[in-house]
Motif scaffolding. Structure first.
Motif, PDB file in Angstrom:
ATOM      1  N   TYR A   1      32.421  29.416  34.406  1.00  9.36           N
ATOM      2  CA  TYR A   1      31.959  29.299  35.794  1.00  9.36           C
ATOM      3  C   TYR A   1      31.910  27.845  36.264  1.00  9.36           C
ATOM      4  O   TYR A   1      31.653  27.576  37.423  1.00  9.36           O
ATOM      5  CB  TYR A   1      30.579  29.938  35.956  1.00  9.36           C
TER       6      TYR A   1
ATOM      7  N   SER B   1      38.862  34.097  39.894  1.00  8.90           N
ATOM      8  CA  SER B   1      38.956  32.705  40.326  1.00  8.90           C
ATOM      9  C   SER B   1      39.381  32.689  41.793  1.00  8.90           C
ATOM     10  O   SER B   1      39.799  33.717  42.344  1.00  8.90           O
ATOM     11  CB  SER B   1      39.972  31.933  39.476  1.00  8.90           C
ATOM     12  N   LEU B   2      39.289  31.528  42.415  1.00  7.90           N
ATOM     13  CA  LEU B   2      39.664  31.391  43.816  1.00  7.90           C
ATOM     14  C   LEU B   2      41.134  31.726  44.045  1.00  7.90           C
ATOM     15  O   LEU B   2      41.504  32.256  45.090  1.00  7.90           O
ATOM     16  CB  LEU B   2      39.356  29.962  44.296  1.00  7.90           C
TER      17      LEU B   2
ATOM     18  N   VAL C   1      34.599  32.358  40.652  1.00 10.92           N
ATOM     19  CA  VAL C   1      33.876  32.234  41.920  1.00 10.92           C
ATOM     20  C   VAL C   1      33.287  33.567  42.379  1.00 10.92           C
ATOM     21  O   VAL C   1      32.473  33.604  43.295  1.00 10.92           O
ATOM     22  CB  VAL C   1      34.772  31.658  43.047  1.00 10.92           C
TER      23      VAL C   1
END
Length: 186
Positions: free
Chosen positions: A64, A107-108, A151
């Motif tokens: 994270y 994830s983004l 995220v």
């Protein structure tokens, strides 16, 4: 629990109970679970809405890309996912029984990682069951996340404690068909 590491932590938790409902936090020896520590966490239940990280393994923090100490575990979840995870945590603590969820860490840039998250209740210093020993076990390689933080965490499956009707009173399963029915409609 599916993953071998999750099963190993559960087996260790069982041995530390010594016939009681839940082991004491002080009974958990880090050297006994050294191979799991990177993804192990311990939560303290301040109240039903706040399950605070007291400890979070380095691999979990790296995934994270943040430090979790003193953060609310429920902040990892949104909307209905948060409500369901809170219900599972509360049921595990109040029923003094292990539980788990399967989730997806994103994830983004849309990389996804399936994870199994185990919850095992513990007694705190006052002998009250107000702690959770947990394991955030990736079910795939984390290579795609190098340099990319998780995220969003989204819930995929719930494996509540083995206490029929505890989380969702009135819900029963017909043993013959496996169909879930509301008790009042039977």
């Amino acid at each position: 629990m599916r993953h071998a590491q999750s099963k190993a932590l559960h087996a260790y938790w069982q041995t530390r109970r010594q016939g009681g409902a839940a082991p004491h936090r002080a009974d958990i020896e880090p050297q006994d679970i050294a191979g799991l520590l990177g993804y192990v966490f311990i939560l303290w239940r301040a109240d039903p809405q706040h399950h605070i990280f007291r400890l979070a393994g380095t691999h979990l923090c790296d995934l994270y890309q943040r430090e979790f100490r003193e953060q609310n575990f429920l902040s990892l979840w949104r909307g209905h996912d948060r409500t369901h995870v809170q219900a599972v945590l509360e049921a595990s603590i109040t029923g003094c029984a292990p539980a788990s969820v399967i989730a997806r860490a994103n994830s983004l840039d849309m990389h996804q990682l399936p994870v199994e998250i185990s919850f095992l209740p513990l007694r705190g210093p006052s002998c009250t069951i107000d702690r959770t020993l947990g394991l955030f076990q990736p079910l795939d390689t984390t290579d795609a996340f190098k340099g990319r933080p998780v995220v969003r965490t989204s819930l995929r499956e719930i494996h509540p404690p083995a206490m029929p009707g505890h989380i969702f009173p009135g819900l029963a399963v017909d043993d013959r068909s496996g169909v879930k029915k509301v008790a009042n409609d039977q």
